[in-house]
Design an enzyme around this catalytic site. Sequence first.
Site, short mmCIF file in Angstrom:
data_model
loop_
_atom_site.label_atom_id
_atom_site.label_comp_id
_atom_site.label_asym_id
_atom_site.label_seq_id
_atom_site.Cartn_x
_atom_site.Cartn_y
_atom_site.Cartn_z
N HIS A 117 8.63 -13.76 8.08
CA HIS A 117 7.27 -13.91 7.55
C HIS A 117 7.26 -13.79 6.03
CE1 HIS A 117 5.46 -13.96 11.46
NE2 HIS A 117 5.75 -12.71 11.76
N HIS B 209 12.62 -10.09 11.80
CA HIS B 209 11.36 -10.77 12.13
C HIS B 209 10.41 -10.77 10.93
CE1 HIS B 209 8.12 -12.03 14.93
NE2 HIS B 209 7.34 -11.34 14.10
N GLU B 210 10.22 -9.61 10.35
CA GLU B 210 9.28 -9.50 9.23
C GLU B 210 9.81 -10.19 7.97
OE1 GLU B 210 6.38 -8.67 9.85
OE2 GLU B 210 6.75 -7.78 11.82
#
Length: 455
Positions: A25, A21-22
């Site tokens: 980003h 997920h990170e």
Amino acid sequence: MSFLQTLLAFMVALGSLVIIHELGHYSVARLCGVKVLRFSVGMGKVIYSRKFGPDQTEWAVSILPLGGYVKMLDKREQPDVQLSAEDLKREFTNQSVWRRIAIVAAGPAANFLMAILIFAGLYVYGVPEPAARLRAPAEQTVAFQAGVRGGELVTAINGKPVQGWSDLRWQLVQLSIEKTSAKLELERANAGPSGGKRFSTATIPSSALGADDLEGDFVGKLGLALARSQATLGHVESGGAGQQAGLQPGDRILAADGKAIADGDAFVNLVRASPAMALNLTLLRAGEQLSVNVTPASIVRDGKAIGQIKVEIASGIEMVTLRAAPLQAVSQAVVRTWDSAILQLKMLGKVITGEASIKNISGPITIADYAGQTARIGLITYLGFIAAISIGLGVMNLLPIPVLDGGLLMYYSVEVLTGRPVSERVGQLGQRLGIGLLMTLMMVAVFNDIVRLVS
């Protein structure tokens, strides 16, 4: 040992999903030219870190092992610091609204992409799972009333092919949320030397497909269960009631006291429920039908007397292997991920409107329990679990709740429509409300987890 396995499986699953997920980003932020100051796995105080790259991005592990974050250069966090002209170009809030949308949406998108890749890989490799063949249901169940008698293979539901047991359950869950009846297309082999197949249908009414408790044995409550193998004896222990009665390996139990025995599980349940009670068994041995009397010994287990004859009973399940070519596997994985995400959103909507029970909300304890269970079953099952949780994480982060990615996307959508950003005061108020809502959801989820654990 089981607790440690569960904890390790949970940490591996959660850690991998947070990192993916990170990384979503982080990767898009770098593509947009935004300066990334820190990439952290975990929240709170940093306990280990190293700096790499031209920007000297800090890669860190923080003390709280739940979640993570990517910290970008943001002038709102240091209002008194004068940034250089170069840094101002790379500061997050100075990016166009579309770049900010891309950076924020990249986290959930990475989770969906991870699920697609896992599902596609599993479909190419081949996923073994139980066939959708039905066990004989109890007479009072919805399945029996619909015409299911046991031994049927479910080939389709409402015209949509059923590939295996998990697919059957998945389609029924979707129909229950949509409040739509389920027409099961059934296939069964003809008895006798002529062979062939018989085809029929059984309709489960929409009124029976409630969405109150999809976390429990939803399909079992309808009377639908996996068919087991026939009651065939394996090893017969010396000195046991079975050996004393003359039972032999390979004997197939057809009936007890004149009542047909559906499968191995049914025979085991009958023996356990008959301590010190004589049973007249009809069995098949080398093609010849025989009658044998056996009296199960009475033993006490957990304060209750149960019957025991000390024989091994086969209890196999018909299995199929789901496999697809690479392009078809990717297509199926995309559809599975999309359907899962939409189903979760529909379910959440029904919980909010009161149409579905709040008991369907699960928290970290249930997720950890499932992580341990699937890890013990095998790698394929565990990877499927990780893919499902990855979809859930993506959906949750897209909810329009301030402090989540979805809340930021909501603010940026307003900015696109109005041409100006949401005021700082509105943002702060939304953050407080968002934190309160998330804490409330977490408390409900943990409460449900504890209730499930106790019960």
